[in-house]
Design a protein around this motif. Structure first.
Motif, PDB file in Angstrom:
ATOM      1  N   ARG A   1      38.151  39.769  42.029  1.00  0.00           N
ATOM      2  CA  ARG A   1      37.792  40.917  42.852  1.00  0.00           C
ATOM      3  C   ARG A   1      38.988  41.396  43.662  1.00  0.00           C
ATOM      4  O   ARG A   1      39.208  42.617  43.819  1.00  0.00           O
ATOM      5  CB  ARG A   1      36.635  40.550  43.780  1.00  0.00           C
TER       6      ARG A   1
ATOM      7  N   LYS B   1      40.517  45.114  43.198  1.00  0.00           N
ATOM      8  CA  LYS B   1      40.603  45.965  44.384  1.00  0.00           C
ATOM      9  C   LYS B   1      42.040  46.428  44.607  1.00  0.00           C
ATOM     10  O   LYS B   1      42.295  47.604  44.926  1.00  0.00           O
ATOM     11  CB  LYS B   1      40.100  45.198  45.613  1.00  0.00           C
TER      12      LYS B   1
ATOM     13  N   SER C   1      43.182  50.495  44.465  1.00  0.00           N
ATOM     14  CA  SER C   1      43.531  51.173  45.714  1.00  0.00           C
ATOM     15  C   SER C   1      44.822  50.591  46.277  1.00  0.00           C
ATOM     16  O   SER C   1      45.047  49.376  46.221  1.00  0.00           O
ATOM     17  CB  SER C   1      42.406  51.007  46.735  1.00  0.00           C
TER      18      SER C   1
ATOM     19  N   HIS D   1      45.216  49.395  51.340  1.00  0.00           N
ATOM     20  CA  HIS D   1      44.757  48.244  52.122  1.00  0.00           C
ATOM     21  C   HIS D   1      45.756  47.099  51.984  1.00  0.00           C
ATOM     22  O   HIS D   1      46.582  47.078  51.070  1.00  0.00           O
ATOM     23  CB  HIS D   1      43.371  47.792  51.642  1.00  0.00           C
TER      24      HIS D   1
ATOM     25  N   SER E   1      42.625  41.350  51.921  1.00  0.00           N
ATOM     26  CA  SER E   1      41.896  40.541  50.951  1.00  0.00           C
ATOM     27  C   SER E   1      42.094  39.053  51.192  1.00  0.00           C
ATOM     28  O   SER E   1      41.190  38.258  50.977  1.00  0.00           O
ATOM     29  CB  SER E   1      42.342  40.889  49.527  1.00  0.00           C
TER      30      SER E   1
END
Length: 381
Positions: free
Chosen positions: A60, A64, A68, A71, A118
């Motif tokens: 994940r 992610k 994107s 972040h 993350s």
């Protein structure tokens, strides 16, 4: 042994489903032995389940990161600058700093969560010196963030490993530099081997053993011995290339290059082994890549300032609570002059997500003055 545990656990579950399950347990095998077997089997099954969860969270995180760029992928959070060792090549510790208060660390974790982090890896100094380390880990997990820890391992005990389990730690890395302690480093296999055995027995988190080449220890061959021991215990292993005070490459000898390649072939894959960039470095060649420090990777020091990395402290030098996504977008597109010969693995690994896109167009950030120690940085300020 693992297969036996799984079989016994499954057999016990089958007996319980039958009408006279409890009586058969007592009749066929003493209940003490049977209950012990069930616990071992259940622990193994839960261990497999835990591995699956961690693998899913890793996947994940990668997806992610690919979808994107807005972040933070990985942040290093310094919880204390103090260390119980004084390795000759290290400039990331002092002997005087107090631990960062836990409520302050919670706020920093919250801010990193707001920036979409993350992974948060706790570091130092020696983070096990922080008296409420497990509470910081719990808070990271409460915010849905993967929790990691980098330690020299000296302060690990059986009880401390259990507390790290309970806190929800997911990854731990120990750096071991030599087989026998010497003047350069006390992080030796002789001292830490028993702690590695405890980790194999008790840890419910992933363990990576990292060894470093070029640090000046007496026997470079020790790196291969350490990696082989890590694999023997079921851990992943990685090898780093020592950097100078700028975070750049220190040239390796021919023998050190051979050892590096041998270690790279050992053990199972883990994210810590994403290190293609090191093949060029060990040959003294620069890497062409896009350093995203200050954006996808953040180094948050004990004073709560955001820096590019441990060796480029001072840039951007903005307090975390004031750091915004606009700052991240600027640094994402800023080329760093230290990048071609950089050996900072965590920054390089994070950059793998973005090296294929978004050329850096905001000019080159020059090198800062080299960091010699945390104490001297504070004195200069």
């Amino acid at each position: 042994m693992r297969a036996e545990r799984l079989f016994l656990g499954m057999e016990f579950a089958y007996i319980l489903r039958r009408k006279r399950g409890v009586m058969e347990i007592l009749d066929r095998m003493g209940w003490h032995r049977r209950m012990k077997a069930w616990i071992k089997g259940a622990s193994y099954v839960l261990g497999i389940f835990g591995e699956a969860i961690r693998s899913w969270r890793e996947l994940r995180m990668i997806v992610k990161g690919l979808l994107s760029t807005d972040h933070v992928v990985l942040a290093h959070l310094i919880v204390t600058r103090r260390c119980n060792l004084s390795c000759g090549y290290c400039n990331e510790y002092d002997r005087i700093s107090a631990p960062v208060p836990t409520d302050v660390l919670r706020r920093r974790v919250d801010r990193l969560a707001d920036l979409g982090a993350s992974i948060i890896t706790i570091s130092g100094g020696e983070p096990l010196l922080h008296p409420e380390l497990e509470e910081v880990i719990r808070h990271i997990r409460r915010r849905g963030i993967i929790a990691g820890l980098i330690t020299n391992g000296y302060l690990l005990t059986r009880e401390r490993i259990k507390k790290l389990n309970e806190a929800g730690l997911e990854y731990l890395q120990i750096s071991i530099d030599n087989v026998q302690p010497d003047d350069v480093s006390k992080k030796s296999l002789k001292v830490l081997d028993q702690k590695l055995v405890w980790l194999r027995e008790l840890a419910r988190f992933k363990v990576n053993i990292n060894t470093v080449l070029g640090s000046g220890v007496r026997n470079p061959e020790d790196a291969l011995t350490i990696a082989q021991r890590a694999v023997e215990l079921g851990f992943s292993c990685s090898v780093g290339v020592i950097h100078d005070e700028w975070g750049r490459l220190r040239p390796l000898s021919e023998r050190e290059r051979e050892i590096f390649l041998a270690v790279q072939k050992l053990g199972k894959w883990s994210y810590s082994r994403v290190n293609r960039f090191q093949r060029n470095l060990v040959e003294g060649k620069p890497n062409r890549w896009r350093c995203r420090a200050g954006a996808r990777y953040l180094y948050v020091c004990e004073d709560g300032l955001v820096h590019y990395c441990s060796q480029q402290r001072g840039y951007p030098g903005v307090p975390l609570e004031e750091y915004t996504r606009e700052d991240m977008r600027r640094e994402y597109l800023t080329e760093k002059a230290c990048a071609p010969y950089c050996t900072i693995s965590c920054v390089q690994q994070v950059a793998e997500l973005d090296n294929w896109r978004d050329p850096q167009t905001l000019g080159v950030k020059v090198w800062r003055a080299p960091v010699t120690s945390a104490y001297e940085v504070r004195r200069a300020e």
